[in-house]
Scaffold this motif. Structure first.
Motif, mmCIF file in Angstrom:
data_model
loop_
_atom_site.group_PDB
_atom_site.id
_atom_site.type_symbol
_atom_site.label_atom_id
_atom_site.label_comp_id
_atom_site.label_asym_id
_atom_site.label_seq_id
_atom_site.Cartn_x
_atom_site.Cartn_y
_atom_site.Cartn_z
ATOM 1 N N GLY A 115 46.681 68.158 57.500
ATOM 2 C CA GLY A 115 45.283 68.575 57.413
ATOM 3 C C GLY A 115 44.885 69.497 58.543
ATOM 4 N N LEU A 116 45.376 69.213 59.736
ATOM 5 C CA LEU A 116 45.059 70.059 60.889
ATOM 6 C C LEU A 116 45.606 71.464 60.721
ATOM 7 C CD1 LEU A 116 45.465 67.562 63.829
ATOM 8 C CD2 LEU A 116 43.371 68.682 63.067
ATOM 9 N N ARG A 117 46.730 71.590 60.071
ATOM 10 C CA ARG A 117 47.285 72.935 59.841
ATOM 11 C C ARG A 117 46.351 73.753 58.966
ATOM 12 N NH1 ARG A 117 52.983 71.405 58.043
ATOM 13 N NH2 ARG A 117 52.598 73.085 56.580
ATOM 14 N N PHE A 118 45.677 73.098 58.038
ATOM 15 C CA PHE A 118 44.743 73.801 57.162
ATOM 16 C C PHE A 118 43.487 74.252 57.898
ATOM 17 C CE2 PHE A 118 46.484 71.005 53.565
ATOM 18 C CZ PHE A 118 47.295 72.008 53.061
ATOM 19 N N ILE A 119 43.042 73.480 58.890
ATOM 20 C CA ILE A 119 41.708 73.685 59.468
ATOM 21 C C ILE A 119 41.707 74.096 60.941
ATOM 22 C CG2 ILE A 119 40.729 72.024 57.840
ATOM 23 C CD1 ILE A 119 40.478 70.079 60.242
ATOM 24 N N GLU A 120 42.867 74.336 61.501
ATOM 25 C CA GLU A 120 42.967 74.618 62.929
ATOM 26 C C GLU A 120 42.056 75.764 63.374
ATOM 27 O OE1 GLU A 120 46.405 75.489 66.278
ATOM 28 O OE2 GLU A 120 46.965 75.420 64.178
ATOM 29 N N THR A 121 42.062 76.854 62.653
ATOM 30 C CA THR A 121 41.232 78.003 63.018
ATOM 31 C C THR A 121 39.751 77.643 62.980
ATOM 32 O OG1 THR A 121 42.891 79.550 62.207
ATOM 33 C CG2 THR A 121 40.655 80.399 62.432
ATOM 34 N N ASP A 122 39.340 76.898 61.957
ATOM 35 C CA ASP A 122 37.934 76.500 61.846
ATOM 36 C C ASP A 122 37.520 75.564 62.977
ATOM 37 O OD1 ASP A 122 37.388 78.029 59.555
ATOM 38 O OD2 ASP A 122 38.255 76.480 58.281
ATOM 39 N N LEU A 123 38.423 74.710 63.427
ATOM 40 C CA LEU A 123 38.122 73.841 64.573
ATOM 41 C C LEU A 123 37.942 74.656 65.849
ATOM 42 C CD1 LEU A 123 40.408 70.703 64.096
ATOM 43 C CD2 LEU A 123 37.931 70.818 63.931
ATOM 44 N N HIS A 124 38.808 75.654 66.023
ATOM 45 C CA HIS A 124 38.659 76.530 67.192
ATOM 46 C C HIS A 124 37.331 77.286 67.137
ATOM 47 C CE1 HIS A 124 42.507 75.982 69.196
ATOM 48 N NE2 HIS A 124 43.101 76.014 68.013
ATOM 49 N N ASN A 125 36.987 77.781 65.960
ATOM 50 C CA ASN A 125 35.709 78.492 65.798
ATOM 51 C C ASN A 125 34.534 77.576 66.105
ATOM 52 O OD1 ASN A 125 37.073 80.805 65.040
ATOM 53 N ND2 ASN A 125 36.797 80.454 62.854
ATOM 54 N N TYR A 126 34.624 76.338 65.657
ATOM 55 C CA TYR A 126 33.560 75.370 65.921
ATOM 56 C C TYR A 126 33.430 75.111 67.420
ATOM 57 C CZ TYR A 126 31.110 70.934 66.326
ATOM 58 O OH TYR A 126 30.231 69.942 66.708
ATOM 59 N N LEU A 127 34.554 74.912 68.091
ATOM 60 C CA LEU A 127 34.511 74.664 69.536
ATOM 61 C C LEU A 127 33.937 75.865 70.288
ATOM 62 C CD1 LEU A 127 37.860 72.753 70.099
ATOM 63 C CD2 LEU A 127 35.543 71.844 70.349
ATOM 64 N N ASP A 128 34.299 77.073 69.866
ATOM 65 C CA ASP A 128 33.720 78.272 70.486
ATOM 66 C C ASP A 128 32.212 78.295 70.283
ATOM 67 O OD1 ASP A 128 36.232 79.097 71.290
ATOM 68 O OD2 ASP A 128 36.487 80.549 69.654
ATOM 69 N N TRP A 129 31.779 78.010 69.062
ATOM 70 C CA TRP A 129 30.347 77.979 68.757
ATOM 71 C C TRP A 129 29.643 76.912 69.596
ATOM 72 C CZ3 TRP A 129 27.615 73.825 66.729
ATOM 73 C CH2 TRP A 129 26.290 74.086 66.392
ATOM 74 N N LYS A 130 30.264 75.762 69.709
ATOM 75 C CA LYS A 130 29.686 74.648 70.473
ATOM 76 C C LYS A 130 29.528 75.035 71.935
ATOM 77 C CE LYS A 130 28.520 70.265 70.125
ATOM 78 N NZ LYS A 130 27.270 69.936 69.500
ATOM 79 N N LEU A 131 30.533 75.664 72.505
ATOM 80 C CA LEU A 131 30.455 76.100 73.903
ATOM 81 C C LEU A 131 29.348 77.137 74.093
ATOM 82 C CD1 LEU A 131 34.246 76.396 74.846
ATOM 83 C CD2 LEU A 131 32.575 74.762 75.765
ATOM 84 N N GLU A 132 29.230 78.075 73.158
ATOM 85 C CA GLU A 132 28.193 79.107 73.252
ATOM 86 C C GLU A 132 26.807 78.504 73.093
ATOM 87 O OE1 GLU A 132 28.999 82.219 70.453
ATOM 88 O OE2 GLU A 132 30.968 82.638 71.342
ATOM 89 N N SER A 133 26.652 77.563 72.171
ATOM 90 C CA SER A 133 25.326 76.985 71.935
ATOM 91 C C SER A 133 24.906 76.033 73.054
ATOM 92 C CB SER A 133 25.276 76.263 70.575
ATOM 93 O OG SER A 133 26.129 75.161 70.558
ATOM 94 N N ASP A 134 25.886 75.435 73.749
ATOM 95 C CA ASP A 134 25.563 74.548 74.868
ATOM 96 C C ASP A 134 25.247 75.328 76.143
ATOM 97 O OD1 ASP A 134 25.912 72.347 73.273
ATOM 98 O OD2 ASP A 134 27.879 71.814 74.046
ATOM 99 N N ALA A 135 25.695 76.582 76.184
ATOM 100 C CA ALA A 135 25.494 77.397 77.405
ATOM 101 C C ALA A 135 24.073 77.918 77.539
ATOM 102 C CB ALA A 135 26.444 78.578 77.389
#
Length: 135
Positions: A115-135
């Protein structure tokens, strides 16, 4: 020859997972969210799944933000993949029942890994978004 069989096996497993993931509905995501504590405990307390503890927190965060409507830049397939993986982990009577010592969590580990192989890019995108929105 071994690589050919290995590749074919991987293709079959990915096809199976993709097919099962497409069956996930919004109600299944609701079940996962209601069982977050149980799923998190099972992952954290199982030696084979323990390495997914932090990743599970990120995936639950993504599900929560998606359901609240504050993070929508994610395909349904990713949400369904997370829900499928967590539902599979929660089910004690899956392909290899969890009560079988030493073997019971191998299939859970495989499902999470695929499952992680399918969604790895989306998880990275989410973490980037989370870091930007928390800043």
């Amino acid at each position: 020859m071994k690589n050919i069989f290995s590749k074919k096996k991987q293709e079959i497993e990915e096809e199976y997972m993709s097919g099962e993931i497409t069956k996930i509905k919004e109600e299944d995501v609701e079940v996962v969210m209601n069982k977050e504590e149980d799923i998190s405990k099972k992952i954290a307390s199982t030696n084979m799944l323990e390495k997914y503890t932090e990743l599970a927190k990120v995936m639950f965060g993504m599900l929560k933000d998606y359901r609240k409507g504050i993070y929508t830049n994610v395909p349904w397939f990713t949400i369904a993949s997370i829900a499928f993986g967590f539902l599979y982990v929660l089910n004690p009577l899956d392909i290899i029942p969890d009560f079988i010592p030493g073997l019971g969590y191998i299939d859970d580990l495989a499902v999470l890994s695929f499952g992680l192989r399918f969604i790895e890019t989306d998880l990275h995108n989410y973490l980037d978004w989370k870091l930007e929105s928390d800043a």
